[in-house]
Structure formats: C-alpha cells, structure tokens
Design a protein around this motif. Sequence first.
Motif, PDB file in Angstrom:
ATOM      1  N   GLN A 136      20.617 148.003 -49.867  1.00 21.51           N
ATOM      2  CA  GLN A 136      21.489 148.088 -48.887  1.00 21.51           C
ATOM      3  C   GLN A 136      21.029 147.353 -47.383  1.00 21.51           C
ATOM      4  O   GLN A 136      21.763 146.783 -46.768  1.00 21.51           O
ATOM      5  CB  GLN A 136      21.557 149.590 -48.441  1.00 21.51           C
ATOM      6  N   SER A 137      19.620 147.565 -47.103  1.00 18.80           N
ATOM      7  CA  SER A 137      19.142 147.148 -45.692  1.00 18.80           C
ATOM      8  C   SER A 137      19.009 145.671 -46.019  1.00 18.80           C
ATOM      9  O   SER A 137      19.019 144.885 -45.047  1.00 18.80           O
ATOM     10  CB  SER A 137      17.708 147.648 -45.658  1.00 18.80           C
ATOM     11  N   ILE A 138      18.849 144.879 -47.353  1.00 18.04           N
ATOM     12  CA  ILE A 138      18.576 143.521 -47.168  1.00 18.04           C
ATOM     13  C   ILE A 138      19.881 142.671 -46.656  1.00 18.04           C
ATOM     14  O   ILE A 138      19.561 141.821 -46.105  1.00 18.04           O
ATOM     15  CB  ILE A 138      18.410 143.073 -48.704  1.00 18.04           C
ATOM     16  N   ALA A 139      21.067 143.250 -46.836  1.00 18.06           N
ATOM     17  CA  ALA A 139      22.276 142.615 -46.224  1.00 18.06           C
ATOM     18  C   ALA A 139      22.136 142.474 -44.754  1.00 18.06           C
ATOM     19  O   ALA A 139      22.405 141.446 -44.214  1.00 18.06           O
ATOM     20  CB  ALA A 139      23.586 143.446 -46.673  1.00 18.06           C
ATOM     21  N   ASP A 140      21.869 143.401 -44.218  1.00 20.91           N
ATOM     22  CA  ASP A 140      21.697 143.399 -42.804  1.00 20.91           C
ATOM     23  C   ASP A 140      20.570 142.370 -42.282  1.00 20.91           C
ATOM     24  O   ASP A 140      20.579 141.708 -41.323  1.00 20.91           O
ATOM     25  CB  ASP A 140      21.563 144.871 -41.908  1.00 20.91           C
ATOM     26  N   LEU A 141      19.528 142.589 -43.046  1.00 15.63           N
ATOM     27  CA  LEU A 141      18.269 141.859 -42.756  1.00 15.63           C
ATOM     28  C   LEU A 141      18.670 140.408 -43.003  1.00 15.63           C
ATOM     29  O   LEU A 141      18.425 139.506 -42.102  1.00 15.63           O
ATOM     30  CB  LEU A 141      17.218 142.079 -43.631  1.00 15.63           C
ATOM     31  N   VAL A 142      19.143 139.990 -44.009  1.00 10.60           N
ATOM     32  CA  VAL A 142      19.628 138.460 -44.171  1.00 10.60           C
ATOM     33  C   VAL A 142      20.747 138.082 -43.216  1.00 10.60           C
ATOM     34  O   VAL A 142      20.697 137.032 -42.751  1.00 10.60           O
ATOM     35  CB  VAL A 142      20.272 138.310 -45.606  1.00 10.60           C
ATOM     36  N   ARG A 143      21.556 138.688 -42.745  1.00  6.59           N
ATOM     37  CA  ARG A 143      22.524 138.508 -41.957  1.00  6.59           C
ATOM     38  C   ARG A 143      22.118 138.155 -40.443  1.00  6.59           C
ATOM     39  O   ARG A 143      22.370 137.265 -39.894  1.00  6.59           O
ATOM     40  CB  ARG A 143      23.604 139.765 -41.836  1.00  6.59           C
ATOM     41  N   SER A 144      20.894 139.006 -40.028  1.00 10.57           N
ATOM     42  CA  SER A 144      20.290 138.725 -38.948  1.00 10.57           C
ATOM     43  C   SER A 144      19.334 137.452 -39.122  1.00 10.57           C
ATOM     44  O   SER A 144      19.672 136.556 -37.910  1.00 10.57           O
ATOM     45  CB  SER A 144      19.266 139.738 -38.631  1.00 10.57           C
ATOM     46  N   LEU A 145      18.863 137.171 -39.972  1.00  8.10           N
ATOM     47  CA  LEU A 145      18.153 136.014 -40.186  1.00  8.10           C
ATOM     48  C   LEU A 145      19.072 134.737 -40.320  1.00  8.10           C
ATOM     49  O   LEU A 145      18.622 133.460 -39.755  1.00  8.10           O
ATOM     50  CB  LEU A 145      17.008 136.020 -41.323  1.00  8.10           C
ATOM     51  N   GLU A 146      20.074 134.851 -40.892  1.00  9.42           N
ATOM     52  CA  GLU A 146      21.059 133.714 -41.090  1.00  9.42           C
ATOM     53  C   GLU A 146      21.718 133.483 -39.568  1.00  9.42           C
ATOM     54  O   GLU A 146      22.030 132.238 -39.356  1.00  9.42           O
ATOM     55  CB  GLU A 146      22.290 134.157 -42.247  1.00  9.42           C
ATOM     56  N   SER A 147      22.080 134.544 -38.998  1.00  9.83           N
ATOM     57  CA  SER A 147      22.571 134.416 -37.664  1.00  9.83           C
ATOM     58  C   SER A 147      21.482 133.797 -36.353  1.00  9.83           C
ATOM     59  O   SER A 147      21.774 132.823 -35.691  1.00  9.83           O
ATOM     60  CB  SER A 147      22.983 135.731 -36.732  1.00  9.83           C
ATOM     61  N   ARG A 148      20.238 133.989 -36.797  1.00  5.97           N
ATOM     62  CA  ARG A 148      19.299 132.970 -36.128  1.00  5.97           C
ATOM     63  C   ARG A 148      18.939 131.779 -36.659  1.00  5.97           C
ATOM     64  O   ARG A 148      18.055 131.014 -36.015  1.00  5.97           O
ATOM     65  CB  ARG A 148      17.865 133.988 -36.028  1.00  5.97           C
ATOM     66  N   GLY A 149      19.685 131.176 -37.838  1.00  4.91           N
ATOM     67  CA  GLY A 149      19.320 129.973 -38.477  1.00  4.91           C
ATOM     68  C   GLY A 149      18.122 129.914 -39.106  1.00  4.91           C
ATOM     69  O   GLY A 149      17.555 128.776 -39.684  1.00  4.91           O
ATOM     70  N   LEU A 150      17.309 130.988 -39.541  1.00  6.07           N
ATOM     71  CA  LEU A 150      16.321 131.026 -40.209  1.00  6.07           C
ATOM     72  C   LEU A 150      16.439 130.984 -41.943  1.00  6.07           C
ATOM     73  O   LEU A 150      15.357 130.318 -42.640  1.00  6.07           O
ATOM     74  CB  LEU A 150      15.256 132.255 -39.840  1.00  6.07           C
ATOM     75  N   VAL A 151      17.651 131.304 -42.279  1.00  2.68           N
ATOM     76  CA  VAL A 151      18.060 131.326 -43.770  1.00  2.68           C
ATOM     77  C   VAL A 151      19.551 131.061 -44.021  1.00  2.68           C
ATOM     78  O   VAL A 151      20.062 130.811 -42.903  1.00  2.68           O
ATOM     79  CB  VAL A 151      17.790 132.768 -44.660  1.00  2.68           C
ATOM     80  N   ARG A 152      19.718 130.489 -45.036  1.00  8.74           N
ATOM     81  CA  ARG A 152      21.196 130.079 -45.289  1.00  8.74           C
ATOM     82  C   ARG A 152      21.397 130.565 -46.596  1.00  8.74           C
ATOM     83  O   ARG A 152      20.598 130.888 -47.376  1.00  8.74           O
ATOM     84  CB  ARG A 152      21.446 128.695 -45.041  1.00  8.74           C
ATOM     85  N   ARG A 153      22.780 130.935 -46.887  1.00  6.21           N
ATOM     86  CA  ARG A 153      23.233 131.210 -48.166  1.00  6.21           C
ATOM     87  C   ARG A 153      24.179 130.235 -48.793  1.00  6.21           C
ATOM     88  O   ARG A 153      24.884 129.581 -48.038  1.00  6.21           O
ATOM     89  CB  ARG A 153      23.989 132.624 -48.136  1.00  6.21           C
ATOM     90  N   GLU A 154      23.914 130.101 -50.086  1.00  4.56           N
ATOM     91  CA  GLU A 154      24.851 129.114 -50.676  1.00  4.56           C
ATOM     92  C   GLU A 154      25.202 129.776 -52.312  1.00  4.56           C
ATOM     93  O   GLU A 154      24.265 130.291 -52.806  1.00  4.56           O
ATOM     94  CB  GLU A 154      24.347 127.771 -50.923  1.00  4.56           C
ATOM     95  N   ARG A 155      26.068 129.238 -52.712  1.00  8.29           N
ATOM     96  CA  ARG A 155      26.502 129.680 -54.153  1.00  8.29           C
ATOM     97  C   ARG A 155      25.563 129.312 -55.233  1.00  8.29           C
ATOM     98  O   ARG A 155      25.126 128.222 -55.123  1.00  8.29           O
ATOM     99  CB  ARG A 155      27.977 129.206 -54.533  1.00  8.29           C
ATOM    100  N   ASN A 156      25.275 130.128 -56.027  1.00 10.33           N
ATOM    101  CA  ASN A 156      24.406 129.900 -57.384  1.00 10.33           C
ATOM    102  C   ASN A 156      25.358 128.745 -58.024  1.00 10.33           C
ATOM    103  O   ASN A 156      26.497 129.397 -58.591  1.00 10.33           O
ATOM    104  CB  ASN A 156      23.969 131.102 -58.071  1.00 10.33           C
ATOM    105  N   PRO A 157      24.652 127.546 -58.612  1.00 13.93           N
ATOM    106  CA  PRO A 157      25.496 126.627 -59.354  1.00 13.93           C
ATOM    107  C   PRO A 157      25.591 127.422 -60.887  1.00 13.93           C
ATOM    108  O   PRO A 157      26.484 126.973 -61.531  1.00 13.93           O
ATOM    109  CB  PRO A 157      24.816 125.620 -59.136  1.00 13.93           C
ATOM    110  N   ARG A 158      24.895 128.112 -61.189  1.00 11.65           N
ATOM    111  CA  ARG A 158      24.667 128.808 -62.491  1.00 11.65           C
ATOM    112  C   ARG A 158      25.650 130.034 -62.605  1.00 11.65           C
ATOM    113  O   ARG A 158      26.062 130.618 -63.766  1.00 11.65           O
ATOM    114  CB  ARG A 158      23.241 128.895 -63.098  1.00 11.65           C
ATOM    115  N   ASN A 159      25.878 130.545 -61.484  1.00 11.62           N
ATOM    116  CA  ASN A 159      26.618 131.693 -61.482  1.00 11.62           C
ATOM    117  C   ASN A 159      27.380 131.712 -60.045  1.00 11.62           C
ATOM    118  O   ASN A 159      26.829 132.327 -59.140  1.00 11.62           O
ATOM    119  CB  ASN A 159      25.488 133.076 -61.607  1.00 11.62           C
ATOM    120  N   ARG A 160      28.542 131.259 -60.092  1.00  7.54           N
ATOM    121  CA  ARG A 160      29.279 131.137 -58.865  1.00  7.54           C
ATOM    122  C   ARG A 160      29.545 132.347 -58.002  1.00  7.54           C
ATOM    123  O   ARG A 160      29.834 132.098 -56.788  1.00  7.54           O
ATOM    124  CB  ARG A 160      30.683 130.253 -59.151  1.00  7.54           C
ATOM    125  N   ARG A 161      29.654 133.544 -58.810  1.00  9.70           N
ATOM    126  CA  ARG A 161      29.855 134.880 -58.100  1.00  9.70           C
ATOM    127  C   ARG A 161      28.400 135.114 -57.373  1.00  9.70           C
ATOM    128  O   ARG A 161      28.482 136.073 -56.340  1.00  9.70           O
ATOM    129  CB  ARG A 161      30.016 135.835 -59.055  1.00  9.70           C
TER     130      ARG A 161
END
Length: 145
Positions: free
Chosen positions: A68-93
């Motif tokens: 549950q807390s990783i979602a907020d943590l990742v959102r915060s890091l993503e908004s700072r440009g420290l991480v990015r998210r992309e679709r897994n080519p082996r599992n598009r979901r």
Amino acid sequence: MLDPQATKAPPSLLYMVKQVELVVRSHLDELVKPSGITALQYTALTVLQRHDGLSAAQLARDSFVTAQSIADLVRSLESRGLVRRERNPRNRRELLILLTDAGRELLARYEGSMRELEERMVRDLTTHQTEQLRQALTKAWHALS
C-alpha cells in the motif's frame, strides 16, 4: 549483596537489531534530508540501483515497505523525476519501475556519505568481524524470510 545490574538479562537480539535499524534510519534521514527525500525513498532507489525494472510488489518487498505504501512512495519519486514507470513487455498489465538518470545522480551524490556512515557503524570491528556480521545478518534474514 548482589549487584542488581549483574543479574539483568542482556537485551534480546530482536531488540538490539531494532535499535540498530532505528539509529541507522535516523542517520539516513538526516543525510538525505537536503535532497528532499526520506530514508525509505532512498532505500527504494538503492534497490532499483541493484535490480532495475521491478514491479511495485517486488520493490515493496525489497524496500521493506507495504504494498500500500509503495504506491505513494513511487508517485513521489516519479514526480521528482527519480524513477519512471513503463509497461512490462512480457506482461502488458504490469508496470515496471525504473531508475532515471536523475535518480542515479542522486545516489552517486550520497555514495560517499553512506559509505562513511557504514564505516562509522563498524569502526570498532575488525575486517573479519565485519564480514562475520554481514554473514550472520544474511543468515538471520534468510531464516525469517
């Protein structure tokens, strides 16, 4: 007459491990505070540095936080440009979380300070004792995982 201190049992290993964890986290928080991130966020970045492209569930497990807390943590890091998210080519979901160049630069900026903190933690241990501590902690972790 018996000294009351002499009859006290030593603290449990669980208590001692928690003491070390809390003091390390406090130092980490102080070290990374100028960059605007927390010790937990820093930990997640170091996990991605070792294993880039993890799912949120994997990152949560390896970063010692709840799913549950990783979602907020990742959102915060993503908004700072420290991480990015992309679709897994082996599992598009599934979305994979990746470290950005800015995330790598932040980690590089703190590499020396973190090494100094670790060296301070084990400065009264010999090289052999430090390696024994590393092995003992690894075994303890595996026993409970």
